[in-house]
Design a protein around this motif. Sequence first.
Motif, short mmCIF file in Angstrom:
data_model
loop_
_atom_site.label_atom_id
_atom_site.label_comp_id
_atom_site.label_asym_id
_atom_site.label_seq_id
_atom_site.Cartn_x
_atom_site.Cartn_y
_atom_site.Cartn_z
N THR A 1 0.82 -1.22 0.00
CA THR A 1 0.00 0.00 0.00
C THR A 1 0.85 1.26 0.00
OG1 THR A 1 -1.81 -1.13 1.14
CG2 THR A 1 -1.81 1.28 1.24
N SER A 2 1.83 1.32 0.86
CA SER A 2 2.62 2.56 0.97
C SER A 2 4.05 2.39 0.48
CB SER A 2 2.62 3.03 2.43
OG SER A 2 3.20 2.04 3.26
N LEU A 3 4.32 1.33 -0.28
CA LEU A 3 5.68 1.09 -0.77
C LEU A 3 5.83 1.51 -2.22
CD1 LEU A 3 6.28 -2.51 0.65
CD2 LEU A 3 7.02 -0.34 1.63
N PRO A 4 6.93 2.16 -2.54
CA PRO A 4 7.21 2.43 -3.95
C PRO A 4 7.61 1.14 -4.66
CG PRO A 4 8.99 3.25 -2.57
CD PRO A 4 7.93 2.73 -1.65
N ILE A 5 7.41 1.08 -5.95
CA ILE A 5 7.65 -0.14 -6.72
C ILE A 5 9.08 -0.65 -6.55
CG2 ILE A 5 8.19 1.09 -8.86
CD1 ILE A 5 6.30 -2.24 -8.71
N ASP A 6 10.07 0.24 -6.48
CA ASP A 6 11.45 -0.23 -6.34
C ASP A 6 11.68 -0.93 -5.00
OD1 ASP A 6 11.16 2.30 -5.14
OD2 ASP A 6 13.26 2.83 -5.44
N GLU A 7 10.96 -0.53 -3.97
CA GLU A 7 11.08 -1.19 -2.67
C GLU A 7 10.39 -2.55 -2.68
OE1 GLU A 7 10.22 -0.22 2.02
OE2 GLU A 7 10.54 1.45 0.62
N VAL A 8 9.29 -2.65 -3.38
CA VAL A 8 8.60 -3.94 -3.53
C VAL A 8 9.53 -4.92 -4.24
CG1 VAL A 8 6.68 -5.13 -4.67
CG2 VAL A 8 6.29 -2.94 -3.52
N ILE A 9 10.12 -4.48 -5.34
CA ILE A 9 11.03 -5.34 -6.10
C ILE A 9 12.23 -5.74 -5.26
CG2 ILE A 9 12.61 -5.40 -8.08
CD1 ILE A 9 10.50 -3.55 -9.51
N ALA A 10 12.82 -4.79 -4.55
CA ALA A 10 13.98 -5.08 -3.71
C ALA A 10 13.64 -6.10 -2.62
CB ALA A 10 14.52 -3.79 -3.09
N THR A 11 12.49 -5.98 -2.03
CA THR A 11 12.07 -6.92 -0.98
C THR A 11 11.92 -8.33 -1.53
OG1 THR A 11 10.92 -5.16 0.22
CG2 THR A 11 10.24 -7.43 0.70
N ILE A 12 11.26 -8.45 -2.67
CA ILE A 12 11.06 -9.77 -3.27
C ILE A 12 12.40 -10.36 -3.72
CG2 ILE A 12 10.00 -11.01 -5.20
CD1 ILE A 12 7.67 -8.94 -4.96
N CYS A 13 13.25 -9.56 -4.34
CA CYS A 13 14.55 -10.05 -4.80
C CYS A 13 15.41 -10.49 -3.62
CB CYS A 13 15.27 -9.00 -5.62
SG CYS A 13 14.54 -8.73 -7.26
N ALA A 14 15.39 -9.74 -2.54
CA ALA A 14 16.16 -10.12 -1.34
C ALA A 14 15.69 -11.45 -0.79
CB ALA A 14 16.07 -9.02 -0.29
N GLU A 15 14.39 -11.65 -0.76
CA GLU A 15 13.84 -12.92 -0.26
C GLU A 15 14.23 -14.06 -1.20
OE1 GLU A 15 12.04 -15.42 2.41
OE2 GLU A 15 12.40 -13.29 2.66
N ALA A 16 14.18 -13.83 -2.49
CA ALA A 16 14.57 -14.87 -3.46
C ALA A 16 16.04 -15.23 -3.29
CB ALA A 16 14.29 -14.40 -4.88
N ARG A 17 16.91 -14.22 -3.15
CA ARG A 17 18.35 -14.48 -2.94
C ARG A 17 18.58 -15.25 -1.65
NH1 ARG A 17 18.78 -9.58 -5.55
NH2 ARG A 17 18.71 -8.34 -3.66
N ALA A 18 17.85 -14.92 -0.61
CA ALA A 18 18.02 -15.59 0.68
C ALA A 18 17.64 -17.06 0.62
CB ALA A 18 17.18 -14.89 1.75
N ARG A 19 16.77 -17.42 -0.31
CA ARG A 19 16.32 -18.80 -0.43
C ARG A 19 17.16 -19.62 -1.38
NH1 ARG A 19 10.08 -19.28 0.61
NH2 ARG A 19 9.79 -17.52 1.99
N MET A 20 18.09 -18.99 -2.06
CA MET A 20 18.94 -19.72 -3.05
C MET A 20 20.05 -20.46 -2.34
SD MET A 20 19.08 -16.95 -6.10
CE MET A 20 19.29 -18.02 -7.50
#
Length: 104
Positions: free
Chosen positions: A85-104
Amino acid sequence: AAGDYVVEGRDIGTVVFPDAELKVFMTASAEERARRRVRQNEQRGIGSVDFDEVLADIIARDEVDSARETSPLRPADDALMLDSTSLPIDEVIATICAEARARM
């Protein structure tokens, strides 16, 4: 079964790819989603740009999708919950990418 994919949809994590390594259930308030949709419609020159109409459509779709018998809208038990809701798109992408990297 092989490869890296990004797929979006309302039943992707629960029905289509229940064994995916990372599932993200993104939410945003209906009002914010309506604002985003109106902006998108204005930019593309298609669809309604009436905020109240778009908001009503979003609320109605959520209700129908959440109550349907087959593949209801709901997060997978193991999904990352992300309220954008209050996140800019670049922060959404960064959050998802960080989670994906953490699971690799």
